[in-house]
Design a protein around this motif. Sequence first.
Motif, PDB file in Angstrom:
ATOM      1  N   ALA A 265       0.829  -1.208   0.000  1.00 36.39           N
ATOM      2  CA  ALA A 265       0.000   0.000   0.000  1.00 36.39           C
ATOM      3  C   ALA A 265       0.863   1.258   0.000  1.00 36.39           C
ATOM      4  O   ALA A 265       0.620   2.207  -0.757  1.00 36.39           O
ATOM      5  N   ASP A 266       1.889   1.285   0.852  1.00 40.77           N
ATOM      6  CA  ASP A 266       2.755   2.463   0.917  1.00 40.77           C
ATOM      7  C   ASP A 266       3.586   2.624  -0.358  1.00 40.77           C
ATOM      8  O   ASP A 266       3.850   3.743  -0.801  1.00 40.77           O
ATOM      9  N   LEU A 267       4.003   1.505  -0.944  1.00 40.46           N
ATOM     10  CA  LEU A 267       4.738   1.579  -2.203  1.00 40.46           C
ATOM     11  C   LEU A 267       3.863   2.140  -3.321  1.00 40.46           C
ATOM     12  O   LEU A 267       4.335   2.904  -4.169  1.00 40.46           O
ATOM     13  N   ARG A 268       2.595   1.771  -3.320  1.00 43.80           N
ATOM     14  CA  ARG A 268       1.684   2.307  -4.334  1.00 43.80           C
ATOM     15  C   ARG A 268       1.480   3.812  -4.135  1.00 43.80           C
ATOM     16  O   ARG A 268       1.367   4.573  -5.106  1.00 43.80           O
ATOM     17  N   THR A 269       1.425   4.242  -2.879  1.00 41.81           N
ATOM     18  CA  THR A 269       1.351   5.675  -2.601  1.00 41.81           C
ATOM     19  C   THR A 269       2.586   6.384  -3.135  1.00 41.81           C
ATOM     20  O   THR A 269       2.509   7.448  -3.769  1.00 41.81           O
ATOM     21  N   TYR A 270       3.738   5.789  -2.889  1.00 44.99           N
ATOM     22  CA  TYR A 270       5.012   6.357  -3.365  1.00 44.99           C
ATOM     23  C   TYR A 270       5.020   6.444  -4.889  1.00 44.99           C
ATOM     24  O   TYR A 270       5.406   7.470  -5.463  1.00 44.99           O
ATOM     25  N   LEU A 271       4.592   5.378  -5.562  1.00 45.64           N
ATOM     26  CA  LEU A 271       4.561   5.378  -7.025  1.00 45.64           C
ATOM     27  C   LEU A 271       3.629   6.474  -7.549  1.00 45.64           C
ATOM     28  O   LEU A 271       3.971   7.183  -8.505  1.00 45.64           O
ATOM     29  N   ALA A 272       2.464   6.629  -6.931  1.00 46.81           N
ATOM     30  CA  ALA A 272       1.530   7.685  -7.344  1.00 46.81           C
ATOM     31  C   ALA A 272       2.163   9.062  -7.168  1.00 46.81           C
ATOM     32  O   ALA A 272       1.967   9.960  -8.001  1.00 46.81           O
ATOM     33  N   SER A 273       2.945   9.244  -6.094  1.00 39.67           N
ATOM     34  CA  SER A 273       3.633  10.519  -5.883  1.00 39.67           C
ATOM     35  C   SER A 273       4.643  10.784  -6.994  1.00 39.67           C
ATOM     36  O   SER A 273       4.732  11.905  -7.511  1.00 39.67           O
ATOM     37  N   ALA A 274       5.405   9.761  -7.351  1.00 38.28           N
ATOM     38  CA  ALA A 274       6.396   9.923  -8.416  1.00 38.28           C
ATOM     39  C   ALA A 274       5.716  10.285  -9.739  1.00 38.28           C
ATOM     40  O   ALA A 274       6.203  11.135 -10.495  1.00 38.28           O
ATOM     41  N   GLN A 275       4.580   9.655 -10.017  1.00 33.83           N
ATOM     42  CA  GLN A 275       3.881   9.930 -11.268  1.00 33.83           C
ATOM     43  C   GLN A 275       3.317  11.345 -11.291  1.00 33.83           C
ATOM     44  O   GLN A 275       3.412  12.046 -12.298  1.00 33.83           O
ATOM     45  N   SER A 276       2.725  11.792 -10.170  1.00 34.94           N
ATOM     46  CA  SER A 276       2.165  13.141 -10.140  1.00 34.94           C
ATOM     47  C   SER A 276       3.268  14.196 -10.196  1.00 34.94           C
ATOM     48  O   SER A 276       3.123  15.228 -10.862  1.00 34.94           O
TER      49      SER A 276
END
Length: 345
Positions: A265-276
């Motif tokens: 879950a936290d990794l997916r949050t991190y990935l979304a941050s990188a994309q935005s």
Amino acid sequence: MISPTRRAATEADFTRRRLAQLAVLGIAAGAAPAVLPGTASAAPAAAPGPAPAAASRRTKAPTAAGAHYDRARRLAADDPVLCALVTALTPGSGLPDLPAPPPVKLFDNLVLLSVGWVSAMALLTDEGVVLIDALTSPADVEGVIVPGLRSVGADPAEIRHVVVTHGHADHFGGAQTLADRYGARVHMAAADWDLLARTGPAGAPVRDLDIADGARLTLGGTTIELHHTPGHTPGTVSPVIPVRLGRRHHSAMLWGGLNPPSTVADLRTYLASAQSFRTVMRRANVEVELSNHPNDHGLERVEQLRRQPPGAANPFLLGGPRTQRYMAVMDAMLRGRIADAEAAG
């Protein structure tokens, strides 16, 4: 204005230690190359054995994570900045052990202040200094930040703001000292102020100003954008910083916290941050990549900058396509980390 919202090493020290490290790297160059998780290692020459069909049945199929890591390596190619990012995001990697460089102007209005394994950036404006991160302790204020600013002709008493990229002690350690001594305002995202309130680490600054996502901090006609990029911590912030090189103006980014979390879950949050943030970078025409840790070939580039002749290309000025590729490498590595975490879970 904000809208909604140990002794520093000498140049000789750096050179002696760096030459020793390069010698070691040269000796090690003949060793087998490191292999990313999920990828196959280089095989020795084939020896007599079972028929190809039997051998193929024993060959391990590529993992989902391995496909992402392989893509990251292809994107990085032989670019030392991107290869350093691949290494930094490889599970089990640590920070390289490099000496602290003397204070140096990366650009006309941006100063690197470093203890080696972690760095701060000082943005110089007509009305004072914005410090991005505050190193590890009051001792770093005395031994690195204050003398470092003076060495480049800046007055530490002119520090007006301290932007803390995230709530870890190696980034907020000197913030309260700067607030008490110079009246600097300390900025951090609300989620990380809350993190400090829950965990109560020694040396944490007193809660001051919250950073809203997309906030703009202006001092002396210079405006920094501050974007929430949670993942490393709940309130990690990544700035977009205007820098000058002679008459030319460029946009720089500083990714606020690189080491990824462990849960899916936290990794997916991190990935979304990188994309935005990659979208933010494209809009702002970011051409410069910066880091607060030596995980991006940054201190090597500092040494190059210090020694190159006047007029040579600034090694931190990557250009738009290359900074976008930096984020594409990060995306691929994070997808690999997610696949690894899903397989382990």
